[in-house]
Write an enzyme that holds these catalytic residues in place. Structure first.
Site, mmCIF file in Angstrom:
data_model
loop_
_atom_site.group_PDB
_atom_site.id
_atom_site.type_symbol
_atom_site.label_atom_id
_atom_site.label_comp_id
_atom_site.label_asym_id
_atom_site.label_seq_id
_atom_site.Cartn_x
_atom_site.Cartn_y
_atom_site.Cartn_z
ATOM 1 N N ASP A 362 -4.766 13.977 3.923
ATOM 2 C CA ASP A 362 -4.323 13.038 4.944
ATOM 3 C C ASP A 362 -5.281 11.850 4.936
ATOM 4 O OD1 ASP A 362 -2.939 11.943 7.019
ATOM 5 O OD2 ASP A 362 -3.839 13.195 8.571
ATOM 6 N N ARG A 550 -3.516 0.079 10.869
ATOM 7 C CA ARG A 550 -2.427 0.999 11.182
ATOM 8 C C ARG A 550 -1.513 0.287 12.166
ATOM 9 N NH1 ARG A 550 -3.056 7.250 13.319
ATOM 10 N NH2 ARG A 550 -0.990 7.914 12.645
ATOM 11 N N ASP A 615 1.204 6.680 7.704
ATOM 12 C CA ASP A 615 1.063 5.243 7.917
ATOM 13 C C ASP A 615 2.039 4.424 7.071
ATOM 14 O OD1 ASP A 615 -0.788 5.251 9.883
ATOM 15 O OD2 ASP A 615 -2.518 5.098 8.562
ATOM 16 N N LYS A 675 5.279 16.968 2.251
ATOM 17 C CA LYS A 675 4.079 17.662 1.766
ATOM 18 C C LYS A 675 4.457 18.917 0.979
ATOM 19 C CE LYS A 675 0.786 16.116 5.306
ATOM 20 N NZ LYS A 675 -0.233 16.545 6.275
#
Length: 980
Positions: A362, A550, A615, A675
């Site tokens: 991450d 972000r 993001d 993922k």
């Protein structure tokens, strides 16, 4: 809200802080005499806090914790995760190696060789004692680490939010709960926002229970209906809240039914342990074959000499100290990783770490510092603004970037005010002063950054809700928490004028899907379709994200209310539609200083790092460049092939993914399913992957990965229980340290296995070849006595092997590619080393024996009888020959430890001698030499016990043997480097 909650409200069992029964702590305590523990569910919150001597806002004081631990004990089940010494002790005698020693002992006693039998018995118990001590220490270490890696709880103490081990909770602690958390103790709810708890473990009901903070009438309400209580080991499935601990350990509801619920680690055998089991069976077979060879050499004319010789041969095959050394090395490895902030929950992960080829990480908090600060915002009508100030401090200003004009809470237009209000209210975090006067944030770092911004504009959440004048307060009606699948969250609020307002924040593309226009500076709304909004907004998103910010979007909408509205009136999709776009906020989360070096270290080690983040793709790309996940020398034209959005990646079929020349290094807007898909793609490419995760939804990918890595600070308890390793500091560089430690541990195990097993081969070689030598009466001549063999196996070979298990990290540990799955503990290279060094040392020692017998003596035909049992004048030459062989074997085995420090490169070169030192190995070498001198020259001990004689000129042969050994070992390594 659950059916139970609705029914209880309608039956008026839920009361709204009316002190009808227990208006004070004294009355409550009196009532507690009628039930087991005070009926906290019937009390108002002030009474609960008073009874538990705690504070609803600031929690307990740190100085009170020790006394409460003394009074209530640790928050754990009795006997949970403990170590059973008796089972460990029995285990030491239940293996193949001890079985052979037991047979040898029985044979010695049967043939009335009392000294030898007693020594074997003593060594057997000594070996068991050493093994027990080491395994007990290792189990205690693993036990303590399991407790460290067990579910943690976020508590408020002294007004500060901190993470502690669940076992350290005490009654009176205020705990902060979020979706995915395992409730650490029985507690009374003091805040609840859409809070559903799965209590099936306790009540058997399959549906989660919606929780409320309001008191309940009646102390005899069934456990499952106490909707203002939450119980140990239940799991939050949705929402968030706060609660005050009322009972811990065996006093909880779970404790009362004595059910062991918490995860205590994986007790299955690891691949390494299975390899050692197979090796033990193989060595037993070799021992049996060796015994048959001895009997065959004696033409099956078996007398006591033949049997003793056969037993000696069998003993020489078994590395008695191997299991203890493996256990010790793994324990030290786990302990070393704990010191590096990585807690191993499953030993199999420790063994697999050295083979990792890909790490999927991450971004937020792992590669970055998670110290977020809002630095820019954009409004559709007025453009960009910059915000000053750092950290949690609420000192800062907002300035228009084009005009350089400062904006204050008094001068801001309606559009900016609405955006700031939404940032404050669509937000679950808190910003407050601690007792020292410093500002601190509680909650998600992104939300804290937004809350700090709102405070800078004097529009923080407290000033809008609690501290506002009567009639000017906003009220939070319902909360729809962040969902990683839709990447947004929303709230329903009631404004001071009584109107209801929905507020939304999240990923820009997901927020724009819900919008039908944008907010003007004067409060008017300009209609716009999602496509028109995207054309206007997305270029600004790219501009913010290109700076590594972000980016979140904020939106709002008025909600019509025809009747009284509660938290259950609207579904999420009812609120998150027809939104009015307010603007963009840019939050900067600087990369950790060590992240770039850690990524570079991975690249040198042949490990590919992937960033899987939620993001924006431009933000992810900017940070990936900063930390070198996208290599420095990458051409701009090559970047698109390395970066991909989850939307694009998820649409690819398995065939299309497999046809890609390489998997993307960065996947943006990543979901939990993405993922899992990435891990599956890596597995199809025969890669060994590590995956980080922190949320409940990350559990499938953590389980799917070869090594699941959970975040210790930000991670949910569900994620930690699914993981193999827990990072205490959530730092990417800790993953690299863990991989380095995993490589070191496996390399060290390979080193000492080669050392110990080759030492056994070196004993077996002279024993079998010496079968050709017969005494004057045709009887066998033992080149080594059983005690000598045991001495070398346990006291000469084991200490250097243990020292090799503690070998420090080599400079090239992270400079070589990961080992493949074929490179097991008993791979071709290690077997070649075992056989080469074993035969080399064994033959050199045998030459020493032969020289003494045939050169210094008159050959074997003048040797007397019973030389294997007792000393006599005619047996002196045999005893001296045994002494010479024993001295050479001992010295070479000790020297062999230094050779095994590096199985490829020279350990006797100047470069190696100037490198890191293994002082444990030096100490074991001196220890072995001292013991050798003692057993060679101490009367009675030498002739009666070890069946050898002290040597003189034979030391010269030992020195020459050392030189020959070093030369041949270096030649062997040179050949390996060139051809293998």
């Amino acid at each position: 809200m659950s059916v139970r909650s609705v029914v209880m409200n309608r039956m008026h069992l839920v009361k709204r802080f009316k002190k009808k029964k227990y208006g004070n702590a004294a009355e409550a305590m009196e009532a507690s005499n009628r039930v087991e523990g005070p009926p906290y569910h019937t009390m108002d919150l002030a009474t609960v806090a008073k009874l538990l001597k705690s504070d609803l806002e600031d929690g307990l004081n740190e100085e009170d914790i020790a006394s409460r631990h003394a009074e209530h004990g640790l928050n754990e089940m009795e006997g949970e995760g403990g170590v059973n010494p008796f089972k460990l002790l029995v285990k030491q005698f239940l293996n193949v190696m001890v079985l052979i020693l037991l047979i040898a002992m029985v044979v010695s006693f049967v043939f009335k060789d009392w000294i030898e039998g007693a020594v074997i018995c003593a060594i057997m118990f000594l070996n068991a004692g050493v093994g027990f001590a080491q395994e007990f220490k290792a189990e205690k270490t693993m036990d303590s680490l399991r407790q460290m890696a067990s579910p943690t709880s976020v508590v408020v103490r002294d007004g500060h939010q901190k993470t502690i081990s669940t076992r350290d909770l005490v009654p009176g602690d205020v705990i902060v709960l979020k979706s995915g958390d395992v409730v650490g103790a029985d507690c009374r709810i003091i805040e609840a926002f859409n809070m559903d708890v799965d209590e099936a473990l306790l009540t058997g009901e399959s549906l989660p229970v919606n929780k409320s903070y309001e008191a309940i009438e009646g102390s005899d309400v069934p456990l499952g209906d106490r909707i203002n209580m939450s119980y140990s080991s239940t799991v939050l499935t949705k929402g968030r809240g706060k609660a005050m601990v009322t009972a811990t350990g065996m006093h909880t509801e779970i404790g009362r039914i004595a059910k062991r619920l918490m995860d205590s680690g994986d007790n299955q055998k690891t691949p390494l342990q299975k390899s050692l089991d197979r090796m033990a069976i193989f060595l037993l077979a070799v021992a049996i074959v060796s015994v048959i060879i001895v009997f065959a050499a004696a033409k099956f004319d078996i007398d006591d000499d033949v049997i003793l010789y056969a037993v000696s041969t069998a003993i020489s095959v078994i590395p008695e100290g191997l299991v203890a050394v493996v256990t010790l090395t793994q324990a030290f490895g786990v302990h070393a990783m704990a010191q590096r902030k990585a807690l191993v929950r499953r030993l199999a992960a420790l063994e697999l770490l050295g083979a990792v080829t890909n790490v999927c990480s991450d971004k937020t908090g792992t590669l970055t510092q998670s110290k977020m600060v809002m630095t820019r915002l954009w409004r559709p009508t007025t453009g960009f603004y910059k915000i000053s100030g750092l950290g949690f401090s609420i000192e800062g200003t907002m300035t228009h970037e084009d005009t350089d004009q400062q904006v204050t809470s008094e001068s801001m237009n309606k559009g900016l005010r609405q955006l700031t209000t939404t940032a404050a209210l669509c937000n679950m975090s808190e910003v407050r002063k601690d007792k020292s006067g410093e500002w601190t944030g509680m909650g998600d770092p992104t939300e804290v950054a937004l809350q700090v911004f709102a405070h800078k504009m004097q529009l923080g959440k407290p000033s809008l809700t609690k501290q506002a004048e009567e009639g000017k307060q906003w009220e939070l009606v319902a909360e729809y928490p962040f969902d990683s699948t839709i990447k947004r969250m929303s709230v329903l609020t009631k404004s001071p004028n009584g109107a209801y307002v929905g507020m939304l924040k999240g990923a820009t593309e997901r927020v724009l899907q819900t919008c039908t226009g944008y907010y003007q500076d004067d409060g008017d709304v300009t209609p716009a379709s999602p496509a028109e909004l995207e054309a206007m907004v997305l270029p600004k998103v790219d501009e913010l994200a290109a700076g590594g910010l972000r980016v979140l979007s904020l939106a709002m909408r008025p909600v019509k209310a025809e009747a009284e509205i509660t938290s259950d009136t609207f579904k999420r999709e009812d609120i998150e539609q027809d939104m009015i776009f307010l603007g963009l906020v840019g939050i900067y989360d600087p990369p950790r200083e060590e992240s770039m070096d850690a990524v570079d270290s991975c690249r040198r080690a042949g490990i590919t790092v992937h960033m899987l983040t939620g993001d924006h793709i431009a933000t992810a790309t900017a940070i990936a460049r900063e930390v070198h996940i996208i290599p420095e020398k990458t051409k701009p034209s090559d970047v698109p092939s390395l970066v991909m959005s989850a939307q694009k990646f998820d649409k690819l079929s398995e065939t299309e993914i497999d046809s890609l020349p390489h998997l993307p290094l960065v996947i943006a807007r990543c979901s939990p399913d993405t993922k899992v898909k990435m891990i599956e793609a890596l597995h199809r490419r025969k890669k060994i992957a590590g995956m980080t995760g922190d949320g409940v939804n990350d559990s499938p990918s953590l389980k799917e990965a070869d090594i699941g890595i959970a975040m210790g600070e930000a991670g949910s308890d569900v994620a930690k229980q699914a993981a193999d390793i827990v990072l205490v500091d959530d730092n990417f560089s800790t993953i690299v340290s863990a991989i380095q430690e995993g490589r070191r541990v496996f390399a060290n195990i390979s080193r000492f296995v080669v050392h110990m097993v080759s030492a056994n081969v070196s004993e077996l070689v002279p024993l079998l070849i010496a079968l050709a030598f017969k005494g004057g009466a045709g009887n066998l001549i033992f080149p080594m006595s059983p005690i000598q063999i045991l001495f070398n196996n346990i006291l000469t070979s084991s200490p250097p092997a243990m020292s090799l298990g503690l070998e420090p990290v080599h400079a090239d540990t992270m400079e070589t590619p990961p080992r493949t799955k074929k490179e097991s503990l008993f791979c071709v290279s290690n077997i070649m080393d075992i056989l080469f060094y074993g035969f080399l040392i064994g033959l050199i020692c045998l030459v020493n024996f032969v020289i003494v017998i045939f050169v210094n003596g008159d050959g074997t035909h003048h040797i007397g009888n019973h030389c294997n049992k007792e000393w006599s004048e005619t047996c002196d030459i045999v005893f001296r020959a045994r002494g010479a062989l024993f001295a050479t074997l001992t010295v070479l085995c000790l020297l062999h430890g230094f050779t095994c420090r590096d199985l490829i490169h020279s350990t006797y070169s100047l470069k190696a001698l100037r490198g890191p030192k293994n002082w444990y190995l030096c100490a074991s070498f001196l220890f072995g030499l001292v013991l050798l001198v003692v057993v060679l020259y101490v009367p009675v001990l030498n002739r009666e016990v070890f069946k050898h004689e002290g040597i003189t000129w034979e030391w010269g042969m030992t020195v020459v043997s050392m030189v020959v050994y070093v030369i041949l070992a270096e030649i062997w390594k040179a050949l390996k480097r060139k051809f293998y």
